[in-house]
Design an enzyme around this catalytic site. Structure first.
Site, PDB file in Angstrom:
ATOM      1  N   PHE A 121       2.403  -4.432   7.313  1.00 30.05           N
ATOM      2  CA  PHE A 121       2.485  -5.000   8.664  1.00 30.05           C
ATOM      3  C   PHE A 121       2.238  -6.497   8.685  1.00 30.05           C
ATOM      4  O   PHE A 121       2.570  -7.160   9.666  1.00 30.05           O
ATOM      5  CB  PHE A 121       1.513  -4.277   9.607  1.00 30.05           C
ATOM      6  CG  PHE A 121       0.137  -4.880   9.643  1.00 30.05           C
ATOM      7  CD1 PHE A 121      -0.797  -4.595   8.666  1.00 30.05           C
ATOM      8  CD2 PHE A 121      -0.222  -5.756  10.669  1.00 30.05           C
ATOM      9  CE1 PHE A 121      -2.067  -5.164   8.699  1.00 30.05           C
ATOM     10  CE2 PHE A 121      -1.483  -6.333  10.710  1.00 30.05           C
ATOM     11  CZ  PHE A 121      -2.405  -6.035   9.715  1.00 30.05           C
ATOM     12  N   LYS A 122       1.660  -7.048   7.629  1.00 27.01           N
ATOM     13  CA  LYS A 122       1.374  -8.479   7.639  1.00 27.01           C
ATOM     14  C   LYS A 122       2.660  -9.311   7.787  1.00 27.01           C
ATOM     15  O   LYS A 122       2.610 -10.426   8.287  1.00 27.01           O
ATOM     16  CB  LYS A 122       0.584  -8.875   6.400  1.00 27.01           C
ATOM     17  CG  LYS A 122      -0.808  -8.224   6.431  1.00 27.01           C
ATOM     18  CD  LYS A 122      -1.773  -8.802   5.459  1.00 27.01           C
ATOM     19  CE  LYS A 122      -3.189  -8.273   5.700  1.00 27.01           C
ATOM     20  NZ  LYS A 122      -3.331  -6.803   5.447  1.00 27.01           N
ATOM     21  N   ASP A 123       3.795  -8.746   7.381  1.00 29.34           N
ATOM     22  CA  ASP A 123       5.071  -9.446   7.569  1.00 29.34           C
ATOM     23  C   ASP A 123       5.380  -9.706   9.048  1.00 29.34           C
ATOM     24  O   ASP A 123       6.110 -10.645   9.364  1.00 29.34           O
ATOM     25  CB  ASP A 123       6.232  -8.625   6.989  1.00 29.34           C
ATOM     26  CG  ASP A 123       6.187  -8.525   5.470  1.00 29.34           C
ATOM     27  OD1 ASP A 123       5.732  -9.470   4.812  1.00 29.34           O
ATOM     28  OD2 ASP A 123       6.624  -7.474   4.942  1.00 29.34           O
TER      29      ASP A 123
END
Ligand SMILES: *Cc1c(COP(=O)(O)O)cnc(C)c1O
Length: 480
Positions: A121-123
């Site tokens: 999810f960091k993207d």
């Protein structure tokens, strides 16, 4: 909109002035001076917006020092079906960017946030950060060198967000030979000239200590324009607010309905964004915070005691991105919980910054916690394995160990009829083949495009974890 420090002793600044920095000069974290409040009519009018358009209506409330047309262009360039094309589950529509995946229709769903290039999810936020950095540096005629240490997720998300960007160089330290072959391939196969992978001999801690020492050298930092992209960056939190709205709209028909979210948590960045979404008026019933065995946050929400752990107490688990000893964004929530009392935050963090703890049990502040909707729970390795197996058997979906922590903890908080529970899917099973093998007895597979990335040519240099060695290497690259 201006940004103030949770410790109250730094000047309030506009968005672009806090974008490239980390902590405020007084040691606090930046937050907007107020949260925009949204009405029902407004919410309803945003229901059918595309992800990029939704990001625009929301983020333009927080960013007023970038001309709207430019902000819109940056968001359109960031949130494309091409960037988020690595769909986690068959049948997902990449054009949705963060598709909602029902397990039990109307009741239980996953929000797929791991469809970006690094499958985590960091993207979702980092891709925007890359474009914002490039834009602001260009406007100001400045350059920036990003220095970081990574054991996996954050470093690769930063490299994929900043690769090929003008005026930015990235120096990412990782422990030589300690990452999985897949993680290593993901990072080291990037061939862009501005990405520098430095494999340091020793463990992750050695890499992190060197980075801290280099970032602590104010002179070197200023001379070479060195910065970091850690989880306290406000723009990352802001970008994460958007998908709570997206998930809400996908799960409801009208804006008088409620949903609850369960968030696998480490540094409190992701769930901090949901707290802000709720403060803006998004109808969220409960915010369920899930930890693994490293349960410093679960302990706080259950008891009022916030006690960061010693390194020796921090366990290496099968949901490694949640293996934290303290939660670096937590100060933002405590600032709001205390009614934005900066003096109180300073007093509490005077303890924390000296390696201590604080206990809010019995205080009026802790008594206000239910108003904020938070509840919590913890999960273990055995829970993750059982949950991955259970979802695979019942619904035919494969989830990663972090998402499994979320699903496990969510089950302790059944919701009333008509309130969907949305668990945030923070990574794809593909990244954790070993744990998946243990749970379901087979390899989880991976997006077709990533087949064989381990065989691509890799670019990295092996260096000793010594401050001067690393400094010299960086300085030589920046001098060119
Ligand atoms: C970073 C990460 C988390 C924790 O997110 P925070 O914002 O630090 O709370 C959870 N799961 C995965 C897969 C991550 O990469």
């Amino acid at each position: 909109m201006r940004y103030l420090s949770t410790r109250g002793q730094s000047p309030a600044l506009p968005f672009c002035d806090i974008l490239l920095g980390g902590l405020a000069p007084d040691g606090g974290l930046y937050l907007p001076e107020s949260y925009p409040r949204l009405g029902r009519a407004e919410l309803d009018s945003w229901r059918s917006l595309s992800y990029a358009d939704l990001a625009f209506v929301l983020l333009s409330r927080f960013i007023d020092d970038i001309p709207p047309a430019d902000l819109k262009a940056l968001l359109d360039k960031t949130y494309t079906p091409h960037t988020y094309r690595f769909v986690a589950h068959p049948g997902e529509d990449a054009a949705e960017i963060a598709p909602l995946h029902w397990l039990e229709p109307g009741k239980l769903a996953l929000l797929s946030l791991s469809n970006g290039p690094t499958l985590a999810f960091k993207d979702m936020a980092m891709q925007l950060l890359g474009n914002l950095f490039e834009y602001v540096l260009e406007q100001r005629g400045e350059t920036l060198a990003i220095l970081g240490a990574t054991s996996g997720d954050t470093g690769s998300a930063a490299e994929y967000a900043l690769r090929g960007k003008r005026n930015v160089e990235v120096f990412m330290l990782s422990p030589h030979g300690k990452m999985s072959a897949f993680q290593r391939a993901q990072m080291y196969s990037i061939q862009d000239k501005n990405i520098h992978n430095i494999a340091v001999t020793g463990m992750f801690d050695a890499a992190q200590d060197v980075v801290k020492a280099v970032l602590g050298d104010a002179d070197f930092k200023a001379r070479h324009h060195i910065g970091a992209v850690n989880s306290i960056n406000w723009a990352r939190v802001a970008a994460q607010i958007v998908y709570y709205f997206k998930g809400y709209f996908a799960a409801t028909r009208s804006s008088d309905e409620e949903v609850s979210f369960c968030v696998p948590s480490g540094n409190f960045g992701n769930i901090c964004a949901s707290h802000i979404a709720r403060s803006m008026g998004l109808p969220i019933r409960q915010l369920i915070l899930a930890t693994n065995e490293n349960d410093v946050l679960d302990e706080f929400f259950r008891t009022g005691l916030y006690r960061p752990r010693q390194a020796a107490e921090t366990r290496v688990t099968s949901s490694p991105s949640m293996d934290i000893s303290k939660a670096s964004n937590f100060e933002r929530f405590i600032f709001d919980l205390t009614g934005r009392d900066a003096a109180r935050v300073r007093a509490l963090w005077a303890e924390i910054d000296q390696g201590g703890a604080f206990d809010l049990a019995g205080t009026p502040e802790f008594a206000r916690l239910p108003e904020f909707g938070f509840v919590s729970g913890r999960s273990s390795h055995a829970d993750r394995i059982a949950t991955i197996r259970d979802l695979h058997a019942r619904f035919g979906v494969t989830i990663d160990p972090h998402t499994a922590d979320g699903v496990k903890v969510a089950q302790a908080y059944p919701q009333p009829e008509g309130v969907p529970l949305i668990v945030l899917e923070t990574a794809q099973a593909a990244k954790f083949a070993e744990t998946l093998q243990e749970a379901i007895g087979r390899d989880p597979g991976r997006p077709a495009e990533l087949a064989g990335i381990e065989d691509l040519p890799q670019k990295s240099v092996v260096l000793a974890p010594e401050v001067d060695v690393i400094k010299d290497w960086i300085a030589a690259r920046l001098a060119r």
